[in-house]
Design an enzyme around this catalytic site. Structure first.
Site, PDB file in Angstrom:
ATOM      1  N   GLU A  98      -4.401   7.684   8.360  1.00 22.27           N
ATOM      2  CA  GLU A  98      -5.309   7.112   7.448  1.00 22.27           C
ATOM      3  C   GLU A  98      -5.707   5.899   8.341  1.00 22.27           C
ATOM      4  OE1 GLU A  98      -5.507   4.648   3.414  1.00 22.27           O
ATOM      5  OE2 GLU A  98      -4.323   6.239   3.278  1.00 22.27           O
ATOM      6  N   HIS A 137       0.733  -1.227  -0.034  1.00 21.57           N
ATOM      7  CA  HIS A 137      -0.068  -0.072   0.007  1.00 21.57           C
ATOM      8  C   HIS A 137       0.829   1.384   0.205  1.00 21.57           C
ATOM      9  CE1 HIS A 137      -2.153   3.061   2.621  1.00 21.57           C
ATOM     10  NE2 HIS A 137      -3.132   2.791   1.366  1.00 21.57           N
ATOM     11  N   GLU A 151       2.243   1.778  -3.400  1.00 16.65           N
ATOM     12  CA  GLU A 151       1.226   2.449  -4.400  1.00 16.65           C
ATOM     13  C   GLU A 151       1.406   4.001  -4.234  1.00 16.65           C
ATOM     14  OE1 GLU A 151      -3.328   3.763  -4.015  1.00 16.65           O
ATOM     15  OE2 GLU A 151      -2.961   1.769  -3.246  1.00 16.65           O
ATOM     16  N   HIS A 152       1.261   4.496  -3.068  1.00 13.77           N
ATOM     17  CA  HIS A 152       1.242   5.941  -2.704  1.00 13.77           C
ATOM     18  C   HIS A 152       2.481   6.618  -3.198  1.00 13.77           C
ATOM     19  CE1 HIS A 152      -1.836   6.707   0.782  1.00 13.77           C
ATOM     20  NE2 HIS A 152      -1.978   5.825   0.073  1.00 13.77           N
TER      21      HIS A 152
END
Length: 426
Positions: A142, A66, A69-70
Site C-alpha cells: 500500500e 495505522h 487499525e488494520h
C-alpha cells in the site's frame, strides 16, 4: 447524563461517562432515519513517540497506529465486516495524524447489535505473530503504491522537505522499513497504552432515545475489566524554524512537470480560539486572492502564470503551520516569482467588506450542512475536542471575523522559509 442544547442552531446532544472512563456523546437527531456511531482514540501517526507520567519516553515504529487499525478487524469468530453487513450496517475505520476512528452507519432502528459489536471488536485485540508478519507485506504494498502516485508523492516530499523532526514528515502508514520493524509485542503495548476506555470516546448520532443509547453502552462496558489508566502525552523533538531541505527533485513517470512551494510558518504562542480565528482569516485572504473571486485569476491562466491544476493549502495546527502552493506544467522559477509577487500583494491589499461577506456566508453555509450529515457530526465533534474549539464556537468565530482581523492575521509571517519540490519526467 448532561443535556447540552444550542438554541441558535436547534441542536441537542448529551454527555455521560462510564465507570471505566469511556466518554459518551449522543447527538439526538429525531428527524434522521439513520444512525452513525464512531468509537475513537486520539492516537494517530503523530503519536509514535510519547512520554508517560514518570517522564519516560515511549517510542514505537512509525506507522504503528495505522497498522493497529488494520489488525483490530481480525476476529476468531470470522470477518467483522461481514458480521456488520448481516446486521444491516456498514463499518469502516481510518487513521489520521491525530486520531484513529472506527465507525458504522445503519438505517435499522435497533442499533443494539452493531453498537455492541463495535465496542467489542475494538476492545478485544487478538493477534498472532503469523498474522502480523502477513500484514506487513500488505501495508508495504500500500505504501509503495502511494509513492508511485505523483500527486501524493509531491505532497509527501513537501512535508519531508519542510520538517526535520516533526512527524508530519512521515507517511501516516510509516515507511516500508518501519512497518517491517513492528512486532506483535509492539502492537499489544501500543494498544494497552492508547486504547484504554478512559482515553477514548464513543459518539452516536441517532434518532434513538439518548437514555436508551447510553444505557446500552454502559451495560456493555459493565461486563469488562481494564487495568488502571496511565495517561501519556505526545512527544516532539524541538523543530528548527528553518526548512529541512530547500530544494528537491524527483524523477517519475509523469507527462507534465509537477511543482510545489512549501512555506514553513512559525507556530505562534496563542490560545486555541485565536489560532482557529487566524486560520480562518488566512483562508479567507487566500480564497479571495487565489480563486475566481479575484478578477485577475482567469488572466493568470490565460497567460500561463498558473494552470487549471493550481492549488493551495493553509494549515495552522497546535504544533505546526504551513502554506503550500502547487501546480503542473509550469516552470519552477516563473511559478516561484509569481507566488512571491502575489504574497507581497496580499500583504498590502486589505480584504474589503463585500468579499468578506461573501466568504463568510459561503463558509457558514458549508459548516451548517454538517448538522445534516450523521457521520460528519461525529467526526467533527471529536476533532473539535482536540483543537480545543467546538463547532458552535468555530461558527461564531467565522461570523465575527472582520476585515481588520484578516489583515492582522498576516502579522508575524514573512514567508522566508520555503522549500521547492519538483517532480520531473523520466
Amino acid at each position: 447524563m448532561i443535556k447540552n442544547e444550542n438554541k441558535n442552531f436547534k441542536e441537542t446532544y448529551y454527555e455521560d461517562c462510564c465507570d471505566n472512563g469511556l466518554k459518551i456523546v449522543v447527538w439526538h437527531k429525531p428527524e434522521f432515519a439513520t444512525t452513525s456511531c464512531l468509537f475513537a482514540t486520539p492516537y494517530g501517526s503523530f503519536d509514535f513517540e510519547q512520554i508517560d507520567q514518570d517522564g519516560h519516553k515511549i517510542k514505537f515504529p512509525e506507522g504503528i497506529a495505522h497498522f493497529l487499525e488494520h489488525k483490530l478487524f481480525e476476529s476468531d469468530e470470522g470477518d467483522v465486516m461481514s458480521t456488520f453487513s448481516t446486521m444491516g450496517a456498514n463499518v469502516n475505520a481510518f487513521t489520521s495524524f491525530n486520531e484513529t476512528v472506527y465507525y458504522f452507519d445503519t438505517s435499522d432502528e435497533d442499533i443494539a447489535e452493531p453498537l455492541n459489536l463495535l465496542l467489542d471488536f475494538v476492545q478485544d485485540l487478538r493477534i498472532t505473530t503469523e498474522s502480523v508478519e502477513k500484514e506487513k507485506g500488505i501495508i508495504a504494498q500500500e505504501l509503495n503504491m502511494y509513492l508511485e502516485m505523483p500527486d501524493s508523492r509531491l505532497l509527501f516530499e513537501t512535508f519531508r522537505s519542510l520538517y526535520k523532526y516533526h512527524p508530519l514528515k512521515n507517511d501516516i502508514g510509516g515507511t516500508v522499513e518501519s512497518v517491517y520493524q513492528i512486532t506483535k509485542e509492539n502492537l499489544e503495548d501500543c494498544y494497552a497504552i492508547n486504547y484504554h476506555p478512559a482515553n477514548m470516546m464513543i459518539i452516536v448520532v441517532t434518532p434513538v432515545d439518548p437514555e436508551k443509547v447510553i444505557h446500552l453502552i454502559k451495560e456493555n462496558q459493565s461486563h469488562k475489566t481494564f487495568p488502571k489508566f496511565k495517561p501519556v502525552t505526545r512527544y516532539f523533538e524541538e523543530e528548527p524554524k528553518e526548512v529541512f531541505e530547500k530544494t528537491k527533485t524527483i524523477i517519475m513517470d509523469v507527462t507534465n512537470q509537477k511543482i510545489c512551494l512549501g512555506y514553513k510558518l512559525p507556530v505562534l504562542d496563542e490560545t486555541d480560539a485565536s489560532r482557529v480565528k487566524r486560520d480562518w482569516a488566512l483562508r479567507f485572504i487566500l480564497e479571495n486572492h487565489f480563486t475566481t473571486m479575484n478578477p485577475e485569476y482567469q488572466s493568470w491562466i490565460d497567460t500561463h502564470q498558473i494552470s487549471h491544476y493550481f492549488e493551495y493549502e493553509i494549515d495552522l495546527s497546535k504544533d505546526y503551520a504551513l502554506l503550500i502552493f502547487s501546480d503542473e506544467g509550469i516552470q519552477l522559477d516563473a511559478f516561484k516569482a509569481f507566488i512571491e509577487k502575489q504574497l507581497e500583494i496580499i500583504k498590502k491589499n486589505a480584504l474589503n467588506e463585500d468579499a468578506l461577506y461573501q466568504l463568510k456566508n459561503r463558509s457558514l453555509g458549508e459548516s451548517l450542512t454538517i448538522f445534516n450529515q450523521p457521520d460528519a457530526i461525529g467526526i467533527q465533534y471529536f476533532r473539535n475536542i482536540q483543537t480545543g474549539v467546538s463547532l458552535f464556537d468555530t461558527i461564531e468565530i467565522i461570523s465575527s471575523l472582520t476585515c481588520e482581523d484578516c489583515t492582522n492575521a498576516l502579522n508575524n509571517y514573512n514567508f522566508d522559509e520555503m522549500s521547492e519540490i519538483v517532480i520531473k519526467s523520466k
